[in-house]
Design an enzyme around this catalytic site. Sequence first.
Site, PDB file in Angstrom:
ATOM      1  CB  CYS A 122      43.590  36.742  44.201  1.00  0.00           C
ATOM      2  SG  CYS A 122      45.116  36.356  45.086  1.00  0.00           S
ATOM      3  CG  HIS A 258      44.518  39.900  42.026  1.00  0.00           C
ATOM      4  ND1 HIS A 258      44.626  40.429  43.296  1.00  0.00           N
ATOM      5  CD2 HIS A 258      45.417  38.884  41.951  1.00  0.00           C
ATOM      6  CE1 HIS A 258      45.544  39.760  43.964  1.00  0.00           C
ATOM      7  NE2 HIS A 258      46.045  38.823  43.179  1.00  0.00           N
ATOM      8  CG  ASN A 289      48.945  39.520  45.624  1.00  0.00           C
ATOM      9  OD1 ASN A 289      47.809  39.601  46.093  1.00  0.00           O
ATOM     10  ND2 ASN A 289      49.315  38.524  44.844  1.00  0.00           N
TER      11      ASN A 289
END
Length: 333
Positions: A122, A258, A289
Amino acid sequence: MAKIKPSKGAPYARILGVGGYRPTRVVPNEVILETIDSSDEWIRSRSGIETRHWANDEETVAAMSIMASGKAIADAGISAEQIGGVIVSTVSHFKQTPAVATEIADKLGTAKAAAFDISAGCAGFGYGLTLAKGMIVEGSAEYVLVIGVERLSDLTDLEDRATAFLFGDGAGAVVVGPAQEPAIGPTVWGSEGDKSETIKQTVPWTDYRSGEVAKFPAITQEGQAVFRWAVFEMAKVAKEALDAAGITADDLDVFIPHQANERIIDSMVKTLKLPESVTVARDVRTTGNTSAASIPLAMERLLATGEAKSGDTALVIGFGAGLVYAATVVTLP
């Protein structure tokens, strides 16, 4: 002793254009609830996620990257032939070699651009952005394409109550090019490998190939441990990035963390004491996500909706499996 000729790059680098691609299929929480014992209210309260996008067979890692990149190149006002480097951050391209970046560089029509993949979870977009900045300032490329792309639906265990609702698919891309003044700040990045077990692939590919396990590998995580690390440690990293750029939270226009979990985002906003005037990206609600793709996708949406504008000062921070992290301050394209 021969003297090596010094590099002649640009004095600084900046993001010139951004593009995104979200798969056509929108998956509401109700679909996730078909395989786990949970509720829509629980998923929303725990993560903020209402829907996510899942790719079909044609929406490959390469195909989504090409769509997002085409938009970013057009937004930057350059041609693909001017791209001198293609950096792709992904953990869901299932060919060990060759790098998917080479296919993307070719199909976009670059003039044999340098092309490679990186695996930084990420935080991958931040890693790629930092590498691109270095290439431009060093002089090995005038324009670099940085792509974050994932098909995490391929690595999701739909029976895992802790993760089944989290992940989505998509691609985000930016063009980084020369600038006459600083527009990408110093990067604060690093890793904490002693915590690598908190986010990981369930089993190695070799165990699946040998038949030792029947279930295809998936991503798993220790939710509470990841939450605590992200909230407390990453807020410190974000503050370091502000300090490195020579600004304070009051100077920010936009915060693009993020898109892992809205509770994490809310906690970071509180810890950093961001003013109410700062626009906070919350793309996680409808995109889920998407790991390396989450920051450029969120950036693209903020600009497209007018919630952020060209020239705004934004703090971006990615964090995830490894555990790895990268934070920097940028001027939006």
